[in-house]
Design a protein around this motif. Structure first.
Motif, mmCIF file in Angstrom:
data_model
loop_
_atom_site.group_PDB
_atom_site.id
_atom_site.type_symbol
_atom_site.label_atom_id
_atom_site.label_comp_id
_atom_site.label_asym_id
_atom_site.label_seq_id
_atom_site.Cartn_x
_atom_site.Cartn_y
_atom_site.Cartn_z
ATOM 1 N N VAL A 27 4.688 -53.548 5.336
ATOM 2 C CA VAL A 27 5.895 -53.982 4.640
ATOM 3 C C VAL A 27 7.122 -53.438 5.354
ATOM 4 N N GLU A 28 6.994 -52.280 5.986
ATOM 5 C CA GLU A 28 8.112 -51.665 6.673
ATOM 6 C C GLU A 28 8.346 -52.247 8.070
ATOM 7 N N LEU A 29 7.494 -53.154 8.506
ATOM 8 C CA LEU A 29 7.674 -53.789 9.801
ATOM 9 C C LEU A 29 9.076 -54.392 9.836
ATOM 10 N N ARG A 30 9.774 -54.195 10.958
ATOM 11 C CA ARG A 30 11.183 -54.569 11.000
ATOM 12 C C ARG A 30 11.476 -55.576 12.106
ATOM 13 N N GLY A 31 12.657 -56.147 12.029
ATOM 14 C CA GLY A 31 13.214 -56.970 13.090
ATOM 15 C C GLY A 31 12.383 -58.172 13.483
ATOM 16 N N SER A 32 12.407 -58.470 14.783
ATOM 17 C CA SER A 32 11.731 -59.668 15.285
ATOM 18 C C SER A 32 10.214 -59.578 15.130
ATOM 19 N N HIS A 33 9.679 -58.359 15.123
ATOM 20 C CA HIS A 33 8.237 -58.215 14.909
ATOM 21 C C HIS A 33 7.857 -58.698 13.516
ATOM 22 N N LYS A 34 8.693 -58.391 12.552
ATOM 23 C CA LYS A 34 8.457 -58.860 11.184
ATOM 24 C C LYS A 34 8.649 -60.372 11.123
ATOM 25 N N ALA A 35 9.732 -60.858 11.703
ATOM 26 C CA ALA A 35 10.035 -62.292 11.667
ATOM 27 C C ALA A 35 8.939 -63.121 12.333
ATOM 28 N N ASN A 36 8.338 -62.574 13.390
ATOM 29 C CA ASN A 36 7.296 -63.303 14.118
ATOM 30 C C ASN A 36 5.887 -62.959 13.651
ATOM 31 N N GLN A 37 5.803 -62.172 12.581
ATOM 32 C CA GLN A 37 4.513 -61.799 11.981
ATOM 33 C C GLN A 37 3.535 -61.263 13.034
ATOM 34 N N VAL A 38 4.014 -60.313 13.820
ATOM 35 C CA VAL A 38 3.179 -59.701 14.856
ATOM 36 C C VAL A 38 2.049 -58.921 14.179
ATOM 37 N N ALA A 39 0.836 -59.123 14.651
ATOM 38 C CA ALA A 39 -0.321 -58.431 14.099
ATOM 39 C C ALA A 39 -0.274 -56.955 14.457
ATOM 40 N N CYS A 40 -0.688 -56.111 13.537
ATOM 41 C CA CYS A 40 -0.674 -54.661 13.759
ATOM 42 C C CYS A 40 -1.380 -54.280 15.050
ATOM 43 N N LYS A 41 -2.535 -54.896 15.311
ATOM 44 C CA LYS A 41 -3.336 -54.552 16.490
ATOM 45 C C LYS A 41 -2.631 -54.913 17.798
ATOM 46 N N SER A 42 -1.635 -55.777 17.743
ATOM 47 C CA SER A 42 -0.903 -56.125 18.961
ATOM 48 C C SER A 42 -0.176 -54.914 19.524
ATOM 49 N N CYS A 43 0.335 -54.068 18.658
ATOM 50 C CA CYS A 43 1.064 -52.870 19.090
ATOM 51 C C CYS A 43 0.174 -51.631 19.085
ATOM 52 N N HIS A 44 -0.666 -51.536 18.078
ATOM 53 C CA HIS A 44 -1.548 -50.373 17.933
ATOM 54 C C HIS A 44 -2.811 -50.591 18.761
#
Length: 118
Positions: A27-44
């Motif tokens: 829920v705290e995902l921010r900015g363009s990552h939130k807008a583009n619904q980036v999957a958690c595993k993409s960064c982690h």
């Protein structure tokens, strides 16, 4: 039977707490990552308990050169491109950019460029 029911309830509650915990961060995902619904595993890339990595950032943002070019294109008003390979070398993306909390600008520890990091 009663023990099995208690065990099942405990497992269900643990799973719910883990699910809520992960979703609270999402829920705290921010900015363009939130807008583009980036999957958690993409960064982690090293697991959910580990912070995002530059490797994860560059899996989408391609390279430091691509990030520099995008910054120049989107922010021609900047007197200095914060992604230039300066005297600190190429920093990890996560030195400045945070997705689950406000970002910070490492350059601002010494300089007054007025950058804001998304």
């Amino acid at each position: 039977m009663k023990k099995s029911l208690h065990l099942l309830s405990a497992v269900a509650m643990s799973a719910a707490v883990m699910f809520i915990g992960f979703n609270a961060s999402a829920v705290e995902l921010r900015g363009s990552h939130k807008a583009n619904q980036v999957a958690c595993k993409s960064c982690h890339t090293k697991g959910m308990k580990q912070a995002g990595t530059t490797e994860g950032c560059l899996s989408c943002h391609e390279s430091y050169d691509a990030v520099r070019a995008l910054t120049e294109k989107n922010h021609p008003e900047l007197e200095v491109n914060p992604h230039m390979d300066g005297h600190l070398g190429e920093l990890d993306c996560t030195d400045c950019h945070h997705i689950h909390k406000p970002s910070e600008v490492v350059c601002s520890e010494c300089h007054q460029f007025g950058f804001t990091a998304p």
